[in-house]
Design an enzyme around this catalytic site. Structure first.
Site, mmCIF file in Angstrom:
data_model
loop_
_atom_site.group_PDB
_atom_site.id
_atom_site.type_symbol
_atom_site.label_atom_id
_atom_site.label_comp_id
_atom_site.label_asym_id
_atom_site.label_seq_id
_atom_site.Cartn_x
_atom_site.Cartn_y
_atom_site.Cartn_z
ATOM 1 N N ALA A 22 -4.694 7.483 -3.996
ATOM 2 C CA ALA A 22 -3.350 7.006 -4.330
ATOM 3 C C ALA A 22 -3.451 5.511 -4.614
ATOM 4 C CB ALA A 22 -2.391 7.284 -3.185
ATOM 5 N N SER A 55 0.850 -1.197 0.000
ATOM 6 C CA SER A 55 0.000 0.000 0.000
ATOM 7 C C SER A 55 0.883 1.243 0.000
ATOM 8 C CB SER A 55 -0.937 -0.042 1.210
ATOM 9 O OG SER A 55 -1.914 0.958 1.119
ATOM 10 N N ASN A 56 0.366 2.371 0.433
ATOM 11 C CA ASN A 56 1.161 3.603 0.505
ATOM 12 C C ASN A 56 0.633 4.478 1.642
ATOM 13 O OD1 ASN A 56 -0.950 5.480 -0.601
ATOM 14 N ND2 ASN A 56 -0.796 4.032 -2.290
ATOM 15 N N HIS A 57 1.251 5.655 1.820
ATOM 16 C CA HIS A 57 0.964 6.491 3.001
ATOM 17 C C HIS A 57 -0.268 7.387 2.881
ATOM 18 C CE1 HIS A 57 4.488 5.487 5.281
ATOM 19 N NE2 HIS A 57 5.287 5.773 4.265
#
Ligand code: C5P
Length: 222
Positions: free
Chosen positions: A96, A29-31
């Site tokens: 995102a 995943s991402n932030h």
């Protein structure tokens, strides 16, 4: 009461990251916190729009009066977006989306062993590019988070994904990017204009972005 300048409009917003599972315990995943997209959804609703928010996994509450569709993966986000996009005159894609997902999701927890572990990744669908190709009169807005060559990269995405505008943020800059309540962006348009509104709260930036969308809409209907 805020000015109801979006009355009669349907706005589709995406927000947050996507999560691509490796096994029942782990994911790629991402932030992304979802704060920017949720701010846009709230502002659009406050200004009178019907709002559909397609959200990845975030710790934020569904905004009052907004139809929130919660998804996990990029493929689920694509399905949710594609099944609703025809209704929307304005599409804002601040999610995102993970660019890659594991080729295989293991059915049970991958056990540790002595050697290194490789996970093969495959490309996710580009939801925004799909919307850009099929849009019929809708205003389509993308986001770009970059650590390098911000304007060049954002400009390329604007063209390639056939967007009306792109909100670019340099996630290396203090005061910009993930999980903060402020953002510093540049907004790029099809005619080559670049606007630089300076540091703003995500709530104020949401209203600023909507003001610009309304300007584009009024021009395209002239
Ligand atoms: O990941 P990228 O920098 O290309 O993202 C730019 C824009 O494209 C964002 O608005 C993002 O929501 C969208 N995007 C998407 N599907 C992807 C990747 C990005 O809709 N698979």
């Amino acid at each position: 009461l805020a000015r109801q300048d979006l009355a009669g409009e349907t706005v589709l917003v995406t927000a947050g990251p996507t999560r691509e599972e490796i096994d029942p315990v782990r994911f790629v995943s991402n932030h992304s916190s979802g704060k920017m997209g949720y701010a846009i959804a709230r502002a659009a609703r406050r200004r009178g729009a019907k709002v559909i928010l397609v959200s990845g996994p975030v710790c934020l509450e569904s905004p009052y009066g907004v139809e929130t569709v919660r998804v996990k993966t990029a493929v689920e986000m694509r399905d949710a977006v594609m099944s609703r996009v025809a209704e929307a005159g304005i599409v804002v894609k601040s999610a995102a989306v993970a660019d890659y997902r594991p080729v295989k999701r293991a059915g049970s927890k991958i056990k540790k062993s002595d050697g290194a572990l490789s996970i093969e990744l495959e490309k996710n669908p580009d939801i925004l590019a799909e919307i850009g190709q099929s849009k019929q009169g809708a205003i389509v807005v993308g986001f770009a988070a970059e650590t390098d060559d911000l304007l060049a990269n954002a400009g390329k995405k604007l063209e390639k994904k056939n967007l009306d505008m792109i909100v670019a943020n340099d996630i290396g800059e203090p005061g910009a990017g993930f999980d903060l309540d402020t953002n510093i962006v540049r907004i790029l348009y099809r005619d080559g204009r670049v606007e630089e509104p300076g540091i703003m709260s995500k709530d104020n930036l949401a209203d600023f972005i909507i003001d610009r969308i309304l300007l584009l809409k009024s021009r395209s209907s002239d």
